[in-house]
Enzyme design. Sequence first.
Site, short mmCIF file in Angstrom:
data_model
loop_
_atom_site.label_atom_id
_atom_site.label_comp_id
_atom_site.label_asym_id
_atom_site.label_seq_id
_atom_site.Cartn_x
_atom_site.Cartn_y
_atom_site.Cartn_z
N ASP A 1 0.82 -1.21 0.00
CA ASP A 1 0.00 0.00 0.00
C ASP A 1 0.86 1.26 0.00
O ASP A 1 2.06 1.22 0.25
CB ASP A 1 -0.89 0.03 1.25
CG ASP A 1 -1.95 -1.05 1.24
OD1 ASP A 1 -2.28 -1.54 0.14
OD2 ASP A 1 -2.43 -1.41 2.33
N TYR B 1 6.50 -9.74 7.53
CA TYR B 1 6.33 -8.30 7.72
C TYR B 1 6.69 -7.92 9.15
O TYR B 1 6.54 -8.74 10.07
CB TYR B 1 4.88 -7.88 7.46
CG TYR B 1 4.49 -7.78 6.00
CD1 TYR B 1 4.60 -6.57 5.32
CD2 TYR B 1 3.99 -8.89 5.32
CE1 TYR B 1 4.23 -6.48 3.99
CE2 TYR B 1 3.61 -8.80 3.98
CZ TYR B 1 3.74 -7.58 3.33
OH TYR B 1 3.37 -7.49 2.01
#
Length: 248
Positions: A51, A109
Amino acid sequence: MNILLDLSFDGSGFCGFQVQKNGRSVCEAVQNALEAVLGERPDVKGCSRTDAGVHALHYALSFCAAPAVSLEKLPLALNQNLPPAIRVNSARQAPEGFHARYAAHAKTYVYRIWNSPIDSPFEAGYYYRAPGALDVAAMQQAADHFVGRHDFLSLCAANCEAAKRGSTVRTITRCEVERAGALVSITVTADGYLYNMVRILAGTLLRAGQHKLEPGAVPALLEARDRAKAGPTLPAQGLFLKSVEYEI
């Protein structure tokens, strides 16, 4: 040949990886550099749809080309044509038909929370600040419940495409919360992710650390398959793609 690039980028000034009409993307910048070096603009395959504002320590990208320079020198040539916020760390040959996204069997992540009432003058763009005290032990207790194969619809943004046309079941193999001074890091490894899944997971663990959510409530939260039951979606600036794993 099929080529696999390893990239690092600061996502602050980009609208995400994929090319979009509403802003500058990482993909467009990389394709511009490839065109300058190779004399052609190959179709590239990214490992993830990061994103806007999300960073990457190691992002994988594949494409087919016949480079005039060696794979050893290709990163240096590309870096001369990339903005300072993007760097190619390495280039190697990948098997025929390799796809950076579909060949990945795990991605890790890291979400960074700065647990202090005072910002860092050096890293303010790379974390979410939580000024009040956080109970990291409670956050880890909650995190343990996310490990395993579950339906993660409760951790999926309302406009998640997977919820409309695919499965929302994923497998998390690692979910750890660690503190180093003011920095609280949440590390998650999974075989795949839903839209905003890590940022919602981090927001849910934040609530556990603030004693606003009992760690033992996580299984019921997942079973509810209801986004409203989970914590807030934390800002993109604290999220980093740490690594992508391949069997090559």
